[in-house]
Scaffold this active site. Structure first.
Site, PDB file in Angstrom:
ATOM      1  N   TYR A 142      56.533  59.321  40.790  1.00  0.00           N
ATOM      2  CA  TYR A 142      56.611  60.532  39.699  1.00  0.00           C
ATOM      3  C   TYR A 142      57.637  61.282  39.887  1.00  0.00           C
ATOM      4  CZ  TYR A 142      51.803  59.552  37.896  1.00  0.00           C
ATOM      5  OH  TYR A 142      50.896  58.891  37.146  1.00  0.00           O
ATOM      6  N   LYS A 189      51.036  48.575  49.645  1.00  0.00           N
ATOM      7  CA  LYS A 189      51.789  47.150  49.008  1.00  0.00           C
ATOM      8  C   LYS A 189      52.638  47.008  50.279  1.00  0.00           C
ATOM      9  CE  LYS A 189      52.142  43.655  46.157  1.00  0.00           C
ATOM     10  NZ  LYS A 189      51.056  42.745  45.859  1.00  0.00           N
ATOM     11  N   ASP A 221      46.751  45.476  45.026  1.00  0.00           N
ATOM     12  CA  ASP A 221      46.340  44.253  43.774  1.00  0.00           C
ATOM     13  C   ASP A 221      44.795  43.884  44.366  1.00  0.00           C
ATOM     14  OD1 ASP A 221      47.464  43.212  46.265  1.00  0.00           O
ATOM     15  OD2 ASP A 221      48.566  41.487  45.261  1.00  0.00           O
ATOM     16  N   ASP A 245      46.564  56.829  40.590  1.00  0.00           N
ATOM     17  CA  ASP A 245      46.754  57.162  39.303  1.00  0.00           C
ATOM     18  C   ASP A 245      45.766  55.783  38.465  1.00  0.00           C
ATOM     19  OD1 ASP A 245      47.100  58.501  36.588  1.00  0.00           O
ATOM     20  OD2 ASP A 245      48.584  56.953  36.391  1.00  0.00           O
ATOM     21  N   ASP A 249      41.537  55.753  37.260  1.00  0.00           N
ATOM     22  CA  ASP A 249      41.007  55.323  35.908  1.00  0.00           C
ATOM     23  C   ASP A 249      40.202  54.044  36.072  1.00  0.00           C
ATOM     24  OD1 ASP A 249      42.645  57.192  34.753  1.00  0.00           O
ATOM     25  OD2 ASP A 249      42.970  56.020  33.036  1.00  0.00           O
TER      26      ASP A 249
END
Ligand code: IPM
Ligand code: MN
Length: 355
Positions: A142, A189, A221, A245, A249
């Site tokens: 970001y 990751k 993942d 982020d 959701d």
């Protein structure tokens, strides 16, 4: 207690739901003998329209002077559909996060017994899920270097993290876990990304300072699958900005409605409290948006910024009572749907009736 709260309603349904949160805070003030003073401040598309800047310096200054910030939502479709727009409401959000040093975004995921059937996931999987995602909020892709090559045919976003940034967010997560079920899952990751390897290395070190907390490591993942197949396995998840982020959701579907989930962004200068849903422009001005996430954000504000736990509990029980009695908006209503203001009024009245 005397407290000063900055209120940034923002765009779309933001001002409507935030007004209900203020109603709940006023009821708490009256019931428990506190004085809350509010200063409204501009931000988002509304601020672009007024002064060409989605996060005016005056708003940042107001927030820094206040004891906490109550935030609605930013975003307007007229910018989403224009890839060439020079200023966007979302830039205002990134600026306030950076300028207030809001590095820790705390997003609790929990269920409401009477709403379980609203979740697209099976009841036995989601029932009693209760975990918190601690998302790093001022670093990573970001905020890393970004741009395009001169020919415009290649673009890049850089994912950057310093040990200092990783350490402070990990400490937030471990402290939180220590006060809960004592388990931290570090999501990264690390099989691919250098930043993730630094996160993991740092987590291995910091975890030694918390011997009572169990530390797990999980690739993002895999985590995205586990969150919806075995949500009850999690207590505190800590992860970088972009992964957080996406995962939050995803995790919000556990509850059955995004309109229910509050969040806190804790920072260097002050803390900011906001629903995790967006500005929902289709519903703006219609008095139909669910104000519960905003109202529960006000409860988080009382508990985390002012350490007023019984007051926060009064808001939470009033919200529960509204759900139980069907005083809810159309997104979760079974029969008759109530308006945003009706739900807000009912909750405020219930707070005043707290024994
Ligand atoms: C969120 C939002 C923001 C983000 C957008 C609106 C910039 O999706 O708070 O999760 O990506 O952080
Ligand atoms: Mn998001």
């Amino acid at each position: 207690m005397n407290k000063h709260i900055a209120v940034i309603g923002g765009d779309g349904i933001g001002p409507e739901v935030t007004a209900q949160a203020v109603k709940a805070l006023n009821a708490v003030a009256q019931k428990f003998g506190h004085t809350f003073k509010y200063t409204n401040a501009l931000g988002g598309a509304a601020a672009i329209d007024q002064c060409g800047d989605p996060m005016p310096d005056s708003t940042i200054a107001t927030c820094k002077e206040c004891d906490a910030v109550l935030f609605g939502a930013f975003g307007d479709p007229k910018y989403d559909n224009d890839p060439n727009a020079k200023v966007r409401p979302e830039q205002g959000l990134l600026k306030i996060r950076k300028d207030l040093g809001l590095y820790a975004n705390i997003r609790p995921i929990f269920t409401f017994e009477s709403l379980i059937h609203k979740s697209p996931i099976k009841k036995e999987i989601v029932e009693n899920s209760d975990f918190v995602v601690v998302r790093e909020l001022t670093g990573g892709m970001y905020f890393g270097m970004k741009g395009r090559t001169e020919d415009g045919k290649t673009a890049f976003d850089t994912n950057t993290y310093s040990t200092y940034e990783i350490e402070r967010i990990l400490k937030t997560a471990f402290d939180l876990a220590a006060s809960r079920r004592k388990k931290v899952t570090v999501v990264d990751k690390a099989n691919i990304l250098a930043t993730s390897r630094l996160w993991r290395e740092t987590a291995m070190r910091i975890s030694q300072e918390y011997p009572e907390v169990t530390t797990d490591y999980m690739f993002v993942d895999n985590a995205s699958m586990r969150i919806i197949t075995t949500p009850k396995d999690f207590d505190v998840i800590v992860t970088e900005n972009t992964f957080g982020d996406i995962l939050t959701d995803e995790a919000s579907v556990i509850t059955g409605s995004m309109g229910m989930m509050p969040s806190a962004s804790v920072g260097t200068y002050t803390s900011l409290f906001e629903p995790i849903h967006g500005s929902y422009p289709q519903a703006a001005g219609k008095n139909i948006a669910n104000p519960m996430a905003a109202i529960l954000s006000a409860a988080m504000l009382l508990e985390m910024a002012f350490e007023l736990k019984p007051e926060a509990e009064a808001i939470k029980s009033a919200v529960n009572k509204a759900i139980k009695n069907g005083i809810v908006t159309e997104d979760i209503a079974e029969g008759k749907a109530f308006s945003t203001t009706e739900v807000g009024d009912y909750i405020a009245t219930s707070i005043l009736e707290t024994k």
